[in-house]
Write a protein that holds these residues in place. Sequence first.
Motif, short mmCIF file in Angstrom:
data_model
loop_
_atom_site.label_atom_id
_atom_site.label_comp_id
_atom_site.label_asym_id
_atom_site.label_seq_id
_atom_site.Cartn_x
_atom_site.Cartn_y
_atom_site.Cartn_z
N ILE A 108 -69.00 -14.44 44.86
CA ILE A 108 -69.35 -13.29 45.71
C ILE A 108 -68.31 -13.10 46.81
CG2 ILE A 108 -71.02 -12.46 47.43
CD1 ILE A 108 -73.22 -13.74 45.67
N ALA A 109 -67.82 -14.21 47.36
CA ALA A 109 -66.83 -14.11 48.43
C ALA A 109 -65.44 -13.74 47.92
CB ALA A 109 -66.75 -15.45 49.18
N ALA A 110 -65.01 -14.35 46.80
CA ALA A 110 -63.61 -14.25 46.38
C ALA A 110 -63.33 -13.20 45.31
CB ALA A 110 -63.14 -15.62 45.87
N ALA A 111 -64.29 -12.91 44.44
CA ALA A 111 -64.04 -12.00 43.32
C ALA A 111 -63.62 -10.59 43.77
CB ALA A 111 -65.24 -11.93 42.39
N PRO A 112 -64.26 -10.01 44.81
CA PRO A 112 -63.81 -8.68 45.25
C PRO A 112 -62.34 -8.68 45.70
CG PRO A 112 -65.99 -9.14 46.12
CD PRO A 112 -65.49 -10.41 45.51
N TYR A 113 -61.94 -9.74 46.38
CA TYR A 113 -60.53 -9.85 46.79
C TYR A 113 -59.62 -9.89 45.57
CZ TYR A 113 -56.22 -11.92 48.58
OH TYR A 113 -54.90 -12.17 48.86
N ALA A 114 -59.96 -10.74 44.58
CA ALA A 114 -59.14 -10.87 43.37
C ALA A 114 -59.12 -9.58 42.58
CB ALA A 114 -59.66 -12.02 42.51
N ALA A 115 -60.24 -8.85 42.56
CA ALA A 115 -60.30 -7.57 41.83
C ALA A 115 -59.37 -6.53 42.48
CB ALA A 115 -61.74 -7.06 41.80
N VAL A 116 -59.42 -6.43 43.80
CA VAL A 116 -58.54 -5.49 44.52
C VAL A 116 -57.08 -5.86 44.29
CG1 VAL A 116 -57.82 -4.72 46.80
CG2 VAL A 116 -60.25 -4.87 46.26
N MET A 117 -56.77 -7.16 44.36
CA MET A 117 -55.40 -7.61 44.17
C MET A 117 -54.93 -7.42 42.73
SD MET A 117 -54.31 -8.28 47.12
CE MET A 117 -52.71 -8.71 46.47
N SER A 118 -55.85 -7.42 41.77
CA SER A 118 -55.48 -7.16 40.37
C SER A 118 -54.97 -5.73 40.21
CB SER A 118 -56.68 -7.39 39.44
OG SER A 118 -57.06 -8.74 39.41
N VAL A 119 -55.66 -4.79 40.88
CA VAL A 119 -55.22 -3.39 40.85
C VAL A 119 -53.85 -3.25 41.52
CG1 VAL A 119 -55.76 -1.04 41.61
CG2 VAL A 119 -57.60 -2.55 40.83
N ILE A 120 -53.68 -3.94 42.65
CA ILE A 120 -52.40 -3.90 43.36
C ILE A 120 -51.29 -4.52 42.51
CG2 ILE A 120 -51.15 -4.80 45.37
CD1 ILE A 120 -53.80 -4.52 46.94
N LEU A 121 -51.61 -5.63 41.82
CA LEU A 121 -50.62 -6.27 40.94
C LEU A 121 -50.14 -5.32 39.86
CD1 LEU A 121 -49.08 -8.76 39.89
CD2 LEU A 121 -51.15 -9.38 38.60
N TYR A 122 -51.08 -4.61 39.25
CA TYR A 122 -50.72 -3.64 38.20
C TYR A 122 -49.79 -2.56 38.75
CZ TYR A 122 -51.19 0.57 35.38
OH TYR A 122 -50.92 1.71 34.67
N GLN A 123 -50.18 -1.97 39.88
CA GLN A 123 -49.37 -0.91 40.49
C GLN A 123 -47.99 -1.42 40.88
OE1 GLN A 123 -50.09 2.24 40.65
NE2 GLN A 123 -52.25 2.20 40.05
N LEU A 124 -47.94 -2.63 41.42
CA LEU A 124 -46.67 -3.21 41.85
C LEU A 124 -45.73 -3.45 40.67
CD1 LEU A 124 -45.15 -4.45 44.35
CD2 LEU A 124 -46.06 -6.65 43.61
N LEU A 125 -46.26 -4.04 39.60
CA LEU A 125 -45.43 -4.33 38.43
C LEU A 125 -44.88 -3.05 37.81
CD1 LEU A 125 -47.49 -7.16 36.66
CD2 LEU A 125 -45.33 -7.41 37.88
N ILE A 126 -45.73 -2.03 37.70
CA ILE A 126 -45.33 -0.77 37.06
C ILE A 126 -44.27 -0.04 37.90
CG2 ILE A 126 -46.13 1.53 36.39
CD1 ILE A 126 -46.87 -0.63 34.39
#
Length: 366
Positions: A108-126
């Motif tokens: 509950i504490a960490a998954a929202p952070y990891a989910a947001v960062m996953s979207v950022i990772l995708y945008q950054l790589l592309i």
Amino acid sequence: MALVVMSHVGVKSSRLVIGVIFVGFILSFFVPSTTARVSCMVPIVVGIIRAFGLEKGSTFAAVLMMAVAQADSLWNIGIKTAAAQNMVAIGFIQQVLGKDISWLEWFIAAAPYAAVMSVILYQLLIHVMPPEIKEMPGGKEALQKMLKEMGPVSVNEKKLLIISCLLLFFWVTEKKLHPFDTTTVTITGIMLMMLPRIGFMSWKDAVPHINWGTVALFGVGISLGTALLKSGAAIWLANHFVALFGMETMTPLVVIAILAFFLTVIHLGFASATGLASAMIPIVIAVLQSVKTPGIDVLGMTMILQYTICFGYILPVNAPQNMIAYSTGYITSKDFLKTGIPFTIISYCMILLFSATYWHWLGYVG
């Protein structure tokens, strides 16, 4: 599981990158080792790269391989059982504070952070490494061929899937439906895997595949952390650190900012997040206990700072999973720097943002 997901996301380059990140997320629930997850994914991604006729030096091949390494490192944060360093940190929390963090509380504490960062990772790589190919002709057929070559799911694979799902169920319901902790449930799951008829392997089968060097590394690291605590060295170092930065009266958010920055920088000199957690978490706990500001939640802030220990994004030598992806030859040290530096900076900034908002609302940051 990886091939099924990849065969359904589509053959556009952007969708394949999303597929790789999503597979990293899914496998994090079932495979409690980043190195093992990346070792599973790398051959599949290499197969995709070769099936599409991409050569070394291809930007798209580099993006796919980078997504494998970074997404798996990222979801070490989101899921408690995804990485050994999390369990090492929780062990020290139990030892010093006498408290535990359940699987669900961590998620509950960490998954929202990891989910947001996953979207950022995708945008950054592309955007940082734009793929030279927009769509892979024949890509879906190539993935389906790879899946077909694996053959039908065997009885032992079905047993493994059932036991893995049971493990996940007992991890999620820890402290809710039963009193068993994560370690007890995991050891029970391993025992089931080795039981006659129920299981699918024996100790004799397992021993040759155990990396005893890793076991020794964990033992030495945990021993180091325990020695720092019991000798009083952790408290001595903490007092000097607090005095050096004048942290005694700082607000919780400023304390997190300083310690998170320190852990992020020092990770550049470590090749193992588990080793870093073993050495630094006892000191982090001692530092937080030395801060006199009201509102310092030692348990919650230690958990948040443990997230930063997973920031092994910049150099190939910062994590074993990076070295596995790097060894394929499809990514270079320059690729790691090009994506890892901005991703680490954004990750650090998001730690501060979540500390000021979401984790503050949960009561982990006063």
